[in-house]
Design a protein around this motif. Sequence first.
Motif, PDB file in Angstrom:
ATOM      1  N   UNK A   1      49.275  85.533 -43.493  1.00  0.00           N
ATOM      2  CA  UNK A   1      48.899  84.421 -42.627  1.00  0.00           C
ATOM      3  C   UNK A   1      49.856  83.251 -42.804  1.00  0.00           C
ATOM      4  N   UNK A   2      50.197  82.931 -44.037  1.00  0.00           N
ATOM      5  CA  UNK A   2      51.140  81.841 -44.306  1.00  0.00           C
ATOM      6  C   UNK A   2      52.510  82.140 -43.703  1.00  0.00           C
ATOM      7  N   UNK A   3      52.913  83.393 -43.765  1.00  0.00           N
ATOM      8  CA  UNK A   3      54.197  83.786 -43.192  1.00  0.00           C
ATOM      9  C   UNK A   3      54.209  83.543 -41.676  1.00  0.00           C
ATOM     10  N   UNK A   4      53.117  83.932 -41.008  1.00  0.00           N
ATOM     11  CA  UNK A   4      53.026  83.714 -39.567  1.00  0.00           C
ATOM     12  C   UNK A   4      53.021  82.220 -39.231  1.00  0.00           C
ATOM     13  N   UNK A   5      52.272  81.453 -40.000  1.00  0.00           N
ATOM     14  CA  UNK A   5      52.185  80.024 -39.732  1.00  0.00           C
ATOM     15  C   UNK A   5      53.535  79.331 -39.932  1.00  0.00           C
ATOM     16  N   UNK A   6      54.283  79.806 -40.908  1.00  0.00           N
ATOM     17  CA  UNK A   6      55.610  79.253 -41.129  1.00  0.00           C
ATOM     18  C   UNK A   6      56.520  79.586 -39.954  1.00  0.00           C
ATOM     19  N   UNK A   7      56.403  80.825 -39.452  1.00  0.00           N
ATOM     20  CA  UNK A   7      57.227  81.248 -38.316  1.00  0.00           C
ATOM     21  C   UNK A   7      56.954  80.388 -37.079  1.00  0.00           C
ATOM     22  N   UNK A   8      55.673  80.101 -36.862  1.00  0.00           N
ATOM     23  CA  UNK A   8      55.293  79.318 -35.686  1.00  0.00           C
ATOM     24  C   UNK A   8      55.248  77.819 -35.939  1.00  0.00           C
ATOM     25  N   UNK A   9      55.655  77.430 -37.167  1.00  0.00           N
ATOM     26  CA  UNK A   9      55.700  76.008 -37.539  1.00  0.00           C
ATOM     27  C   UNK A   9      54.339  75.330 -37.390  1.00  0.00           C
ATOM     28  N   UNK A  10      53.316  75.992 -37.896  1.00  0.00           N
ATOM     29  CA  UNK A  10      51.948  75.459 -37.811  1.00  0.00           C
ATOM     30  C   UNK A  10      51.523  74.838 -39.139  1.00  0.00           C
TER      31      UNK A  10
END
Length: 267
Positions: free
Chosen positions: A258-267
């Motif tokens: 989840x953290x990886x995805x959020x980092x990718x989307x700059x969330x």
Amino acid sequence: MSKVVLITGGSSGIGKSIGEFLTYKGYDVYGTSRTPERYTDSKFRLVALDVADTTSIKKAIQTVVEGSGRVDVLINNAGAGITGPIEEIPDVEIKRNFETNLFGPINVIKAVLPQMRLQNSGLIINITSIAGYMGLPYRGIYSASKGALELITEAFRMEIKDFNIRMTNLAPGDFATNIAAGRYHAPVTKGSPYETKYGSVLKNIDEDVDNGNDPALVANAVFKIINTPYPKIHYKVGAFLQKFSVVLKRILPDKTYEKMLMKHYKL
């Protein structure tokens, strides 16, 4: 005798690319569109079909059988994109997306199975999405509808195995098509609690599609599946990192992913 192939959503994008490639390879190809008369330059036949209309589905399959005597391969490609904060997407748009991406393909499969049983053979390829392997922010409805089709395929293929009918999924990543133009976008509403982050993610999504790979890669993957006697359950095609993200989802702890995805989307 060349195999008869029916491709839903064959007038543009990935479906058109698949149809042109298989026509070049000598297959007897039918594509579908809600308005086939608009595409007079198609390199293969287009028949009228609306995946939200069961009467339309049955009539299209009847047209193919009357024209070529059989349906050897069904490619469930018709689909629709949708973006937005789940809280703000109207219920009618959520239902419409599932109608196109899930219920539509199911009804096309149900309509073609009697003919394939009569032939004692057939192959069904469901075009899903790498997005269907994970819940993506502001693409949650799309992820859910495509992920549901992945699971439906797993169940369906076991139920139809005795009829010598094969079924598989092909999940593309981002490809350079016109899907963004036909996608439902929940508006970026001024004053919404999602305004800033959704606006940023939406721009990111559109850039990924614009910079995506050539859809001919999907067409080539379909060709290989058709020529595989016993297809796997799942196939993926796209950029390495997009395919690798599915592997990471499987091996990483949930919160790490989840953290990886959020980092990718700059969330």
